[in-house]
Each structure stands twice: as structure tokens, then as C-alpha cells.
Design a protein around this motif. Sequence first.
Motif, mmCIF file in Angstrom:
data_model
loop_
_atom_site.group_PDB
_atom_site.id
_atom_site.type_symbol
_atom_site.label_atom_id
_atom_site.label_comp_id
_atom_site.label_asym_id
_atom_site.label_seq_id
_atom_site.Cartn_x
_atom_site.Cartn_y
_atom_site.Cartn_z
ATOM 1 N N THR A 125 0.835 -1.207 0.000
ATOM 2 C CA THR A 125 0.000 0.000 0.000
ATOM 3 C C THR A 125 0.866 1.253 0.000
ATOM 4 O O THR A 125 0.562 2.231 -0.692
ATOM 5 N N LEU A 126 1.949 1.199 0.776
ATOM 6 C CA LEU A 126 2.855 2.345 0.831
ATOM 7 C C LEU A 126 3.353 2.705 -0.566
ATOM 8 O O LEU A 126 3.374 3.867 -0.954
ATOM 9 N N ARG A 127 3.738 1.673 -1.339
ATOM 10 C CA ARG A 127 4.305 1.929 -2.668
ATOM 11 C C ARG A 127 3.247 2.426 -3.634
ATOM 12 O O ARG A 127 3.567 3.057 -4.638
ATOM 13 N N GLN A 128 1.998 2.124 -3.353
ATOM 14 C CA GLN A 128 0.942 2.706 -4.183
ATOM 15 C C GLN A 128 0.809 4.196 -3.878
ATOM 16 O O GLN A 128 0.544 5.004 -4.759
ATOM 17 N N ARG A 129 1.046 4.569 -2.609
ATOM 18 C CA ARG A 129 0.918 5.984 -2.238
ATOM 19 C C ARG A 129 2.141 6.789 -2.672
ATOM 20 O O ARG A 129 2.058 8.002 -2.839
ATOM 21 N N ILE A 130 3.284 6.106 -2.783
ATOM 22 C CA ILE A 130 4.514 6.798 -3.164
ATOM 23 C C ILE A 130 5.058 6.172 -4.439
ATOM 24 O O ILE A 130 5.679 5.125 -4.425
ATOM 25 N N GLY A 131 4.801 6.802 -5.573
ATOM 26 C CA GLY A 131 5.196 6.254 -6.868
ATOM 27 C C GLY A 131 6.647 6.565 -7.189
ATOM 28 O O GLY A 131 7.291 7.376 -6.516
ATOM 29 N N MET A 132 7.156 5.917 -8.232
ATOM 30 C CA MET A 132 8.559 6.103 -8.556
ATOM 31 C C MET A 132 8.781 6.125 -10.065
ATOM 32 O O MET A 132 8.166 5.367 -10.811
ATOM 33 N N VAL A 133 9.676 7.023 -10.487
ATOM 34 C CA VAL A 133 10.090 7.076 -11.888
ATOM 35 C C VAL A 133 11.598 6.868 -11.901
ATOM 36 O O VAL A 133 12.316 7.466 -11.092
ATOM 37 N N PHE A 134 12.059 6.013 -12.805
ATOM 38 C CA PHE A 134 13.443 5.551 -12.709
ATOM 39 C C PHE A 134 14.366 6.298 -13.668
ATOM 40 O O PHE A 134 13.933 7.064 -14.520
ATOM 41 N N GLN A 135 15.647 5.993 -13.510
ATOM 42 C CA GLN A 135 16.690 6.696 -14.237
ATOM 43 C C GLN A 135 16.558 6.505 -15.748
ATOM 44 O O GLN A 135 16.561 7.467 -16.500
ATOM 45 N N ARG A 136 16.440 5.270 -16.160
ATOM 46 C CA ARG A 136 16.248 4.997 -17.584
ATOM 47 C C ARG A 136 14.774 4.786 -17.837
ATOM 48 O O ARG A 136 14.111 4.157 -17.031
ATOM 49 N N PRO A 137 14.273 5.294 -18.962
ATOM 50 C CA PRO A 137 12.873 4.994 -19.291
ATOM 51 C C PRO A 137 12.713 3.476 -19.364
ATOM 52 O O PRO A 137 13.474 2.815 -20.065
ATOM 53 N N ASN A 138 11.784 2.918 -18.596
ATOM 54 C CA ASN A 138 11.678 1.453 -18.561
ATOM 55 C C ASN A 138 10.239 0.984 -18.697
ATOM 56 O O ASN A 138 9.724 0.313 -17.821
ATOM 57 N N PRO A 139 9.585 1.359 -19.807
ATOM 58 C CA PRO A 139 8.242 0.811 -20.004
ATOM 59 C C PRO A 139 8.292 -0.704 -20.139
ATOM 60 O O PRO A 139 9.314 -1.254 -20.553
ATOM 61 N N PHE A 140 7.198 -1.358 -19.758
ATOM 62 C CA PHE A 140 7.094 -2.798 -19.996
ATOM 63 C C PHE A 140 7.016 -3.022 -21.502
ATOM 64 O O PHE A 140 6.469 -2.191 -22.222
#
Lengths: 281, 251
Positions: free
Chosen positions: B82-97
Amino acid sequence: MSRQRSQRLAVALITAVAVLVFVPVIAIIGYLIVSGIGALNWEFLTAMPRNGMKEGGIMPAIVGTLILTMGTALVSMPVSLLAAIYLAEYARDNRLTRTIRMAIVNLAGIPSIVYGLFGLGAFVLAAGFGTSIIAGSLTLGIMTMPVVISTAEEAINSVPQQFRTVSLSLGASKWQTIRHQVLPHALPGILTGMILGLSRAAGETAPILFTVAAFYVPTLPSSIFDQTMALPYHLYVISTQVPGMPLTIQYGTALVLLLITLTLTLLATGVRTTMRRRRDW
Amino acid sequence: MQNKIEVSDFSFYYGDFQALNNLNIPIRARQITALIGPSGCGKSTFLRCLNRMNDTIPGARADGRVLLDGENIYEADVDVVTLRQRIGMVFQRPNPFPQSIYDNVAYGPRILGMARRGSLDQMVQESLEAASLWGEVRHRLKDPALALNPGQQQRLCIARAIAVQPEVILMDEPCSALDPVATLRVEDLMRQLVDSYTIVIVTHNMQQAARASDWTGFFWLGRLVEFGPTEAIFSSPQQELTEAYITGRRG
């Protein structure tokens, strides 16, 4: 010898050996086709054997092998997949994990006749299944587990870590991450391993020798507690136990068995290439 | 002014190595906080402590408190998922699935069971609009995400993070793999997003911190050397080390 000459010699030698690997494959397949193709016709594939198996077809053996292959899949695939997921995603490096890995390596090294004897003791006698499809499937299933587990684990490990990280960062649980990111991406590798494992199981004689294979039954099996004929054992029987057996029937049977395992192998290669083309990372 | 996150006396260890040393940082709600400092100074480690992404590293250990809306996220009974849903993250390299644009954005809402079929389309559209990508992809939502250019991919990753409706967005050097034009677009986007979200960004790019952030923290060897309004940090740093770093004499 000059460096250029030794270089050329090395390349020639290596190429020759590589070509040499090719020769037995072509020889076996070619010889079987030439000797066995004459036996192949609709009756051979769809009729019961007649006249002490010297005439008629090998339909019950074909059906038996297909049933055993499916039975093996049902036994081996779920267990192997779950085991691979555990080893790749959950297992910590502790004594339990090392023991499991050791067991898998050892399972892979056990001769197939020993699996046959184990199946006889464990499933036919101790579990009371008798000589039956279920006993044979369990035996073949256990035999294929190590290779399926190893390839599936490798496939799961080859899924880039960042997919897991991103999925977790979006609030997915570990299991959701495995289910929705890891497994879909590992699927081609997992399927390849499974099909190759099955192709080996389809061609094995020793494990079914004491657990399921029948010398001759005049009807198709009607339950998983029945015996069945199967191609590898049938081939052994008609090659060694039945005097006066026409050669074409022997080679025809071998050819059919080869075609089944070859189809499975090609299927595995096909799955791998088509599904791999769809992914790019 | 309200603190969305309050870090107090926080230390972090990888085994015997102390990566973060007794940090005290306020993260203001609906503002952009930039963390700068040389490589290996602990700023990325710190960022990953805020959504407990470091939990998976064997031997990692945290000390002290990180309060999100007054609740310590390092309490034993906190649900990390739940915590990670409240705090999102964008990473160094664009990493779409390696899936379609649509499926990338829909991944989070689907997993979290946030949307019935009808409103999922809506959520995807809103997230893409919020990431100012909608206009470029609206007619090819089913195209593979990896066919986008790196700048678009990174905005897609931002849309993907927004789709689960987080309160905080952590950005770990989100522009380091992008060209200057794409970088500016992401910075513009951050300025728009900060109306609705609290943003923490780690950056190597001093100009980016100066341009885009409201608050700046300067990390050095796992310590927070200086923290304050971005303008003050860049115009009149209190610490000599900060001044040396931002003027390029150290680092």
C-alpha cells in the motif's frame, strides 16, 4: 608451421567436426525413412495389431504414447513450474535451498531404468496402482522434473530485474509481480523446457517397462488404472520378442516414434522463435 | 507550510557500510524537492528509502523514522504494498514494460483493482493527459511502448506512475538518459504535476535542480550538508562544501 597455416588447419578441423555431428542425425532419420516409409499407411496408424502383431497397425501404441505424454505433462508441469518459481523468486541461499538444488541435480543424473524400478516399487506396488497409466505417468513425470525445473528457473531468471522493480514500485505485491510480469515474459523459455522434457518422456522405454507398458492388449485403455501399449516398448517387443516379425513394421514403428518426438522438438523451437520475436529488451 | 514527509534521525546501512548518516529532511507537500550531490553520496539510496524499495536488498537495515503524513513508514505493521501505491517512482532509464502504451498505463490500476472495464479507458486517458503525452499517442494506444522515443517513454513511465493515484512521486535522475529538449519537457511536466503531487527528484544536473525545484538538499558522503529553499542554496549557500560543489570546484 606458419601462423596462417595453423589457423587454416584449425578452422578446417573444427568445421569438419561440426559437420560430423550432423552426419548421425541425417543417417538415422534418412535410414528410418527409407526403411520404414513403406509401412506407413492409414491402416498402420489407425488399426489394431493382428496375427500376433505381424499384421495390422500400431494404433494402440500410438494412442498409449500420446496418453502417457499427456499424463506426464499433468504430473510434471505444475510441480516443476511451482518449484522453479520458488527457486528463482523466493528461495534464500540457505541449507534447505541448497538441499533442493542438490536433489534436482541428482534427479537429473539418475539412469532411466532406476526410475522404472522406483516407479515399480513406489507406485505399482506400494501405492497399489498396479501396472497402470497413472503409475507410468507419475514415473515419467518425476523423471522429467529436473530438466523442466532447470529450464524454467533459467527462463525466470532471464527476465530483467527492472520489470520486477517497476511492478513493485506501482504497488503490486510480489506474487502479482510474478504472475503479471515475470511469468508472461518467461513463458517462451518455460514452454520450450516443458516440451523438450515431454519429448524425452515420450521416447523413454525403461521407466515404463515395469510401470505401465503392456506387451499386447486388444483394447484401448478405458481408465488411468489400465495398462497401455506404448511405442518405445512396442518397438522393443517387436524387435526382440516376436520371431518372424516383418522388418518394415519394425522400421515403421520406429519412424512413427521418431516423428512424434521430432514434432515435439520442432514445436519447442517454433514456440521459442515466434515468442522471442515478439519481445525486445 | 505542511510537511508531506518528515525524515528524522534516519540512517541506512548495507551490511556494515553506513550509506546514510542521521538525516533530517522535511519534504514539503505539493512542492518539488531536489536532492543533489556527487555519485555515491547516498541520494538515490535515500530516495529508495522513501518507498522502501531497499527492503529487498539482503543485509540492508534502516534506523530512525520516515513519517508520511505523520505515520512512520518503517513501523513493523506498515503494509509496504500500500505504501508503494501511495509513493510512486520514476526511474533513471525509461523502462516501459514491453507491452502496449495502453497496457503500460493500465498495469497499476488493473493490479490494484482500481477500475472496472469502462472507467479504465478513462483512467488511462487522464494519466496520459496528466503526463502531457495524450496528444502524441491517442491514436496509437495499442502500439508497443518501446516504439516511442526515449523522452516519450519517460513521460509514459510518469503516466504509469500517476495511474495508481499516488500522493508522492519519487524521480531518480529521470532525465539522465534524455536529450535537452526531452529534459525540458519533463521539467515542464514536473511543474504542472506539482499542483497535485509532492515530488522528490534526485538529479546530477545542477541547472535542473535550480530551474525546477522549490527546495534543494545537498548530500555528501551519506550526510545532508545543507537543505533550504532552492534559490537560497544556489545564490547564497551557507556551507563552503555546498558552494564548492554547485560552482563546480568539488564533486
